[in-house]
Write a protein that holds these residues in place. Structure first.
Motif, PDB file in Angstrom:
ATOM      1  N   LEU A   1       0.832  -1.200   0.000  1.00 16.43           N
ATOM      2  CA  LEU A   1       0.000   0.000   0.000  1.00 16.43           C
ATOM      3  C   LEU A   1       0.875   1.263   0.000  1.00 16.43           C
ATOM      4  O   LEU A   1       0.596   2.211  -0.720  1.00 16.43           O
ATOM      5  CB  LEU A   1      -0.937  -0.023   1.210  1.00 16.43           C
ATOM      6  CG  LEU A   1      -2.008   1.056   1.268  1.00 16.43           C
ATOM      7  CD1 LEU A   1      -2.922   0.982   0.064  1.00 16.43           C
ATOM      8  CD2 LEU A   1      -2.798   0.917   2.552  1.00 16.43           C
ATOM      9  N   ASP A   2       1.943   1.208   0.805  1.00 12.83           N
ATOM     10  CA  ASP A   2       2.840   2.364   0.859  1.00 12.83           C
ATOM     11  C   ASP A   2       3.528   2.597  -0.481  1.00 12.83           C
ATOM     12  O   ASP A   2       3.620   3.724  -0.955  1.00 12.83           O
ATOM     13  CB  ASP A   2       3.885   2.164   1.963  1.00 12.83           C
ATOM     14  CG  ASP A   2       4.857   3.324   2.032  1.00 12.83           C
ATOM     15  OD1 ASP A   2       4.413   4.445   2.357  1.00 12.83           O
ATOM     16  OD2 ASP A   2       6.042   3.118   1.745  1.00 12.83           O
ATOM     17  N   GLN A   3       4.013   1.525  -1.093  1.00 11.36           N
ATOM     18  CA  GLN A   3       4.675   1.661  -2.391  1.00 11.36           C
ATOM     19  C   GLN A   3       3.700   2.174  -3.447  1.00 11.36           C
ATOM     20  O   GLN A   3       4.068   2.957  -4.321  1.00 11.36           O
ATOM     21  CB  GLN A   3       5.302   0.336  -2.832  1.00 11.36           C
ATOM     22  CG  GLN A   3       6.136   0.448  -4.086  1.00 11.36           C
ATOM     23  CD  GLN A   3       7.308   1.411  -3.952  1.00 11.36           C
ATOM     24  OE1 GLN A   3       7.979   1.445  -2.941  1.00 11.36           O
ATOM     25  NE2 GLN A   3       7.545   2.206  -4.976  1.00 11.36           N
ATOM     26  N   CYS A   4       2.454   1.746  -3.364  1.00  7.75           N
ATOM     27  CA  CYS A   4       1.420   2.227  -4.287  1.00  7.75           C
ATOM     28  C   CYS A   4       1.215   3.735  -4.109  1.00  7.75           C
ATOM     29  O   CYS A   4       1.092   4.473  -5.087  1.00  7.75           O
ATOM     30  CB  CYS A   4       0.128   1.458  -4.039  1.00  7.75           C
ATOM     31  SG  CYS A   4      -1.206   1.908  -5.149  1.00  7.75           S
ATOM     32  N   LEU A   5       1.189   4.180  -2.858  1.00  8.89           N
ATOM     33  CA  LEU A   5       1.033   5.610  -2.577  1.00  8.89           C
ATOM     34  C   LEU A   5       2.239   6.388  -3.100  1.00  8.89           C
ATOM     35  O   LEU A   5       2.081   7.436  -3.736  1.00  8.89           O
ATOM     36  CB  LEU A   5       0.864   5.819  -1.067  1.00  8.89           C
ATOM     37  CG  LEU A   5       0.689   7.251  -0.588  1.00  8.89           C
ATOM     38  CD1 LEU A   5      -0.578   7.863  -1.182  1.00  8.89           C
ATOM     39  CD2 LEU A   5       0.640   7.281   0.926  1.00  8.89           C
ATOM     40  N   ALA A 117      12.205   3.551   7.929  1.00  9.62           N
ATOM     41  CA  ALA A 117      10.976   3.163   8.629  1.00  9.62           C
ATOM     42  C   ALA A 117      10.539   1.767   8.195  1.00  9.62           C
ATOM     43  O   ALA A 117      10.155   0.935   9.019  1.00  9.62           O
ATOM     44  CB  ALA A 117       9.866   4.179   8.374  1.00  9.62           C
ATOM     45  N   ILE A 118      10.653   1.494   6.910  1.00 12.48           N
ATOM     46  CA  ILE A 118      10.293   0.168   6.401  1.00 12.48           C
ATOM     47  C   ILE A 118      11.276  -0.885   6.934  1.00 12.48           C
ATOM     48  O   ILE A 118      10.864  -1.969   7.340  1.00 12.48           O
ATOM     49  CB  ILE A 118      10.246   0.169   4.858  1.00 12.48           C
ATOM     50  CG1 ILE A 118       9.068   1.031   4.384  1.00 12.48           C
ATOM     51  CG2 ILE A 118      10.144  -1.243   4.305  1.00 12.48           C
ATOM     52  CD1 ILE A 118       9.078   1.346   2.897  1.00 12.48           C
ATOM     53  N   ALA A 119      12.573  -0.557   6.964  1.00 12.41           N
ATOM     54  CA  ALA A 119      13.580  -1.502   7.470  1.00 12.41           C
ATOM     55  C   ALA A 119      13.338  -1.833   8.930  1.00 12.41           C
ATOM     56  O   ALA A 119      13.586  -2.960   9.365  1.00 12.41           O
ATOM     57  CB  ALA A 119      14.979  -0.923   7.292  1.00 12.41           C
ATOM     58  N   LEU A 128       2.274   6.810   6.760  1.00 13.30           N
ATOM     59  CA  LEU A 128       1.860   8.164   7.144  1.00 13.30           C
ATOM     60  C   LEU A 128       2.805   9.211   6.574  1.00 13.30           C
ATOM     61  O   LEU A 128       2.370  10.280   6.128  1.00 13.30           O
ATOM     62  CB  LEU A 128       1.763   8.288   8.662  1.00 13.30           C
ATOM     63  CG  LEU A 128       0.627   7.509   9.313  1.00 13.30           C
ATOM     64  CD1 LEU A 128       0.714   7.603  10.831  1.00 13.30           C
ATOM     65  CD2 LEU A 128      -0.724   8.000   8.810  1.00 13.30           C
ATOM     66  N   PHE A 129       4.096   8.915   6.577  1.00 13.00           N
ATOM     67  CA  PHE A 129       5.083   9.814   5.991  1.00 13.00           C
ATOM     68  C   PHE A 129       4.760  10.047   4.517  1.00 13.00           C
ATOM     69  O   PHE A 129       4.685  11.185   4.048  1.00 13.00           O
ATOM     70  CB  PHE A 129       6.486   9.228   6.166  1.00 13.00           C
ATOM     71  CG  PHE A 129       7.580  10.040   5.534  1.00 13.00           C
ATOM     72  CD1 PHE A 129       8.053  11.191   6.145  1.00 13.00           C
ATOM     73  CD2 PHE A 129       8.152   9.660   4.328  1.00 13.00           C
ATOM     74  CE1 PHE A 129       9.072  11.944   5.567  1.00 13.00           C
ATOM     75  CE2 PHE A 129       9.163  10.389   3.748  1.00 13.00           C
ATOM     76  CZ  PHE A 129       9.632  11.538   4.376  1.00 13.00           C
ATOM     77  N   ASP A 130       4.547   8.957   3.777  1.00 10.74           N
ATOM     78  CA  ASP A 130       4.247   9.078   2.351  1.00 10.74           C
ATOM     79  C   ASP A 130       2.882   9.713   2.098  1.00 10.74           C
ATOM     80  O   ASP A 130       2.702  10.413   1.100  1.00 10.74           O
ATOM     81  CB  ASP A 130       4.340   7.718   1.662  1.00 10.74           C
ATOM     82  CG  ASP A 130       5.778   7.322   1.388  1.00 10.74           C
ATOM     83  OD1 ASP A 130       6.631   8.225   1.287  1.00 10.74           O
ATOM     84  OD2 ASP A 130       6.048   6.119   1.279  1.00 10.74           O
ATOM     85  N   LEU A 131       1.933   9.499   2.986  1.00 13.00           N
ATOM     86  CA  LEU A 131       0.618  10.116   2.847  1.00 13.00           C
ATOM     87  C   LEU A 131       0.715  11.635   3.005  1.00 13.00           C
ATOM     88  O   LEU A 131       0.144  12.385   2.205  1.00 13.00           O
ATOM     89  CB  LEU A 131      -0.364   9.534   3.866  1.00 13.00           C
ATOM     90  CG  LEU A 131      -1.788  10.065   3.802  1.00 13.00           C
ATOM     91  CD1 LEU A 131      -2.428   9.718   2.458  1.00 13.00           C
ATOM     92  CD2 LEU A 131      -2.609   9.500   4.957  1.00 13.00           C
ATOM     93  N   VAL A 132       1.454  12.076   4.006  1.00  9.92           N
ATOM     94  CA  VAL A 132       1.643  13.521   4.204  1.00  9.92           C
ATOM     95  C   VAL A 132       2.357  14.129   3.003  1.00  9.92           C
ATOM     96  O   VAL A 132       1.960  15.185   2.495  1.00  9.92           O
ATOM     97  CB  VAL A 132       2.413  13.792   5.518  1.00  9.92           C
ATOM     98  CG1 VAL A 132       2.875  15.235   5.599  1.00  9.92           C
ATOM     99  CG2 VAL A 132       1.554  13.433   6.723  1.00  9.92           C
ATOM    100  N   VAL A 133       3.402  13.461   2.524  1.00 13.41           N
ATOM    101  CA  VAL A 133       4.130  13.952   1.346  1.00 13.41           C
ATOM    102  C   VAL A 133       3.187  14.019   0.146  1.00 13.41           C
ATOM    103  O   VAL A 133       3.171  15.016  -0.580  1.00 13.41           O
ATOM    104  CB  VAL A 133       5.364  13.071   1.040  1.00 13.41           C
ATOM    105  CG1 VAL A 133       5.938  13.402  -0.325  1.00 13.41           C
ATOM    106  CG2 VAL A 133       6.416  13.247   2.112  1.00 13.41           C
TER     107      VAL A 133
END
Length: 188
Positions: A1-5, A117-119, A128-133
């Protein structure tokens, strides 16, 4: 999901630039963004991937020291790559050279924080980091489009601003995970 975002934000950015600023501006942006992604791939290969491999074996003190040395090394790598890119573009277009000089380090620090964060298996933090960005980046680009100021360079400067601010805030929130020890940096 994060990579998709993450990928979706970059894709939507390219669509906005191409549709609003035109093909030529999209070409300039794509070239500069590709250079940024090449620098990110270099960083991942040299710094982040080795950390992921050994991080499970490190105690918290060693992990903080390694994180600190990786942060310093990222700063040095960002400066070196930005200087090379600036020299390459300086004669063709000084404003593009400056935009690349800003975008490469900003992209490196953005990716540095999300990959760490992923590591550390802090997947919610990475998301959340990627969502804010994503929200800030697309919002800023929409504002630039609305004010008819969207170009390749304004997009690069805008994205860089969002990446830098989000990275600095993330660093400040997680600064206890880093410890800067010069002797550790020499070992890494």
């Amino acid at each position: 999901l994060d990579q998709c975002l993450f990928s979706g934000t970059n894709f939507l950015t390219a669509i906005l630039i191409g549709r609003i600023a035109g093909d030529a501006e999209l070409g300039v942006y794509a070239l500069c963004f590709s250079l940024t992604m090449i620098s990110i791939a270099t960083q991942r290969a040299l710094l982040v991937s080795p950390f992921v491999v050994v991080s499970a074996k490190l105690d918290s003190s060693q992990s903080r020291e390694m994180h600190g040395s990786m942060l310093i090394t990222t700063l040095l790598l960002a400066g070196s790559l930005a200087l090379l890119a600036t020299i390459a573009f300086a004669f063709a277009s000084p404003i593009v050279a400056i935009a690349v000089m800003v975008a490469m380090p900003a992209g490196l620090f953005r990716d540095f924080h999300r990959r760490l964060a992923i590591a550390r298996m802090q997947l919610v933090s990475a998301f959340l980091f990627d969502l804010v960005v994503a929200v800030c980046q697309i919002g800023l680009l929409a504002y630039l489009a609305w004010t008819e100021n969207l170009t390749a360079t304004s997009a690069l400067f805008g994205c860089s601003f969002v990446w830098i601010v989000s990275s600095v805030i993330t660093f400040l929130l997680t600064r206890d995970t880093s410890r800067f020890v010069i002797s550790r940096m020499k070992q890494n």
